[in-house]
Scaffold this motif. Structure first.
Motif, PDB file in Angstrom:
ATOM      1  N   GLN A  63      17.062 -28.636 -37.069  1.00 15.27           N
ATOM      2  CA  GLN A  63      18.161 -27.828 -35.918  1.00 15.27           C
ATOM      3  C   GLN A  63      19.065 -28.768 -35.000  1.00 15.27           C
ATOM      4  OE1 GLN A  63      15.299 -24.865 -32.991  1.00 15.27           O
ATOM      5  NE2 GLN A  63      16.598 -26.372 -31.921  1.00 15.27           N
ATOM      6  N   GLN A  67      22.633 -28.343 -35.204  1.00 14.14           N
ATOM      7  CA  GLN A  67      23.459 -27.921 -34.157  1.00 14.14           C
ATOM      8  C   GLN A  67      24.408 -29.326 -33.532  1.00 14.14           C
ATOM      9  OE1 GLN A  67      19.793 -29.106 -31.234  1.00 14.14           O
ATOM     10  NE2 GLN A  67      20.076 -26.746 -30.670  1.00 14.14           N
ATOM     11  N   THR A  70      27.087 -28.019 -36.075  1.00  7.79           N
ATOM     12  CA  THR A  70      27.882 -26.830 -34.881  1.00  7.79           C
ATOM     13  C   THR A  70      29.070 -26.993 -33.640  1.00  7.79           C
ATOM     14  OG1 THR A  70      26.591 -25.603 -35.949  1.00  7.79           O
ATOM     15  CG2 THR A  70      27.493 -24.265 -34.365  1.00  7.79           C
TER      16      THR A  70
END
Length: 401
Positions: A63, A67, A70
């Motif tokens: 994750q 992140q 992104t």
């Protein structure tokens, strides 16, 4: 160890109800089939907890990598990276570089940073002026504005939205800082950095430790984990990410720090810089310690799960230190731990990157093996343990329970 001893030990770890422990420990010694069934039940329980924790950590690390990629590819980060890089290099010139700024900044290094460093490192000293002397006049000017002249106390420098020198960098900081600070607080990151691709300078940091404004190509922290993360990510293509393992990090008072990094490109494909996250230690610890609710997950009074890195040291906090530092100190003294190392762990309040785990399970998991066995743990106490390696790109960690 006898089957009776193993059963008592296993239930001390897994912790079924005390009445059940007593009945089983006393009542099933005569039936080998029952003993075998109980042993298999304990093994199944430990493996189940191990696999659950392993899945949680792997998912969480993935994750963070997602992140990082992104946010690095977001329009806000593209714009912020371009603005900070452009205005950073002229900060001293635009604000009016003062020859006395270095002396003023030096007092922060020696009177505030050094004192906190010694407190968190059992009196160990650091030559902070050697770090300061590696800064350029422009870097000194911006560190002075956002660290020394920052009215907020040590550990709260992120509360300043912008300095009041009236230069273009300050305006950009005022525009973007609250957004990155919100991201940091929402996801529990320790810090977020924007680093210029060409100079390697950290042109923005949320938390504003002494790494802010330094160069990761030639500055005092170029050869640390953050420097490694920058160099890896700066050689990557769009949409890729790098991670470095936990290691002592001087700007964070030599606390263990890991970094996630991804390159930043403009819409036209020009390489602008690198976005870096300093890993959220607290979140990892919350996962591995069940947020302190060990008994709710069947771990009773002495069961724990922890992570181990390739250096044989923990990558999460020990349950026993977390619950009762004085009791942990007593146990580790009895185990023969080096007194200086023990005091360092107690001063920092964590075993992450400090507690050595030279157990059979740790060595096996780091070698890529999964299993279940009985052996002495890092406290020199016999335990039943389920262990396995973790699948995290760029890292070699083992999970033990």
């Amino acid at each position: 160890m006898s089957i009776k001893g193993k059963l008592i030990l296993a239930f001390a770890i897994v912790s079924f109800l005390a009445t059940v422990v007593s009945c089983l420990a006393i009542g099933i010694m005569g039936a080998s089939a029952s003993k075998h069934a109980l042993s298999e039940e304990v093994k199944s329980k430990l493996i189940s907890v191990r696999d659950s924790q392993r899945s949680k950590i792997e998912a969480y690390m993935k994750q963070i990598l997602d992140q990082t990629k992104t946010l690095a590819d977001s329009q806000m980060t593209m714009n912020a990276m371009a603005a900070f890089s452009k205005h950073f290099k002229r900060y001293g010139e635009e604000s009016g570089t003062d020859d006395g700024l270095k002396a003023k900044l030096s007092s922060y290094y020696t009177d505030e940073f050094e004192k906190e460093y010694q407190t968190l490192n059992s009196g160990e000293k650091i030559a902070s002026t050697d770090l300061l002397n590696q800064l350029t006049p422009n870097q000194v000017a911006i560190q002075h504005a956002y660290i020394k002249a920052n009215p907020h106390p040590l550990g709260n420098k992120d509360k300043l939205d912008k300095a009041s020198n009236g230069v273009k960098y300050d305006a950009s900081h005022g525009l973007y800082h609250k957004h990155y600070r919100n991201i940091l607080e929402t996801f529990g990151f320790y810090d977020i950095f924007l680093v210029d691709a060409k100079t390697g300078e950290i042109v923005y940091s949320v938390f504003k430790e002494l790494d802010f404004a330094t160069s990761l190509r030639s500055g005092p922290y170029a050869n640390t984990g953050i420097g490694e993360a920058f160099k890896k990510a700066n050689a990557m293509s769009k949409g890729q990410a790098a991670v470095t393992d936990f290691a002592p990090y001087p700007p964070s008072y030599n606390g263990a720090a890991a970094f996630f990094a991804s390159p930043i490109f403009s819409e036209e494909g020009k390489r602008l810089g690198v976005l870096i996250f300093q890993a959220p230690v607290d979140v990892i610890n919350h996962i591995m310690t069940f947020e302190g609710k060990w008994k709710n997950f069947g771990l009773g009074a002495s069961g724990e799960t922890y992570l181990v890195g390739p250096d044989g040291k923990m990558r999460s906090i020990s349950r026993f230190l977390s619950e009762n530092p004085k009791k942990y100190e007593k146990i580790m003294k009895k185990s023969g731990m080096d007194s200086q190392q023990l005091q360092l762990i107690l001063a920092k309040g964590t075993t992450l990157g400090l507690q050595r785990v030279d157990t059979k399970g740790a060595k096996a998991s780091l070698a890529g093996k999964s299993g279940f066995d009985e052996f002495l743990d890092y406290r020199k106490i016999p335990v039943l343990s389920a262990y396995a390696p973790l699948d995290i790109p760029g890292l070699n960690w083992g999970d033990s329970k």
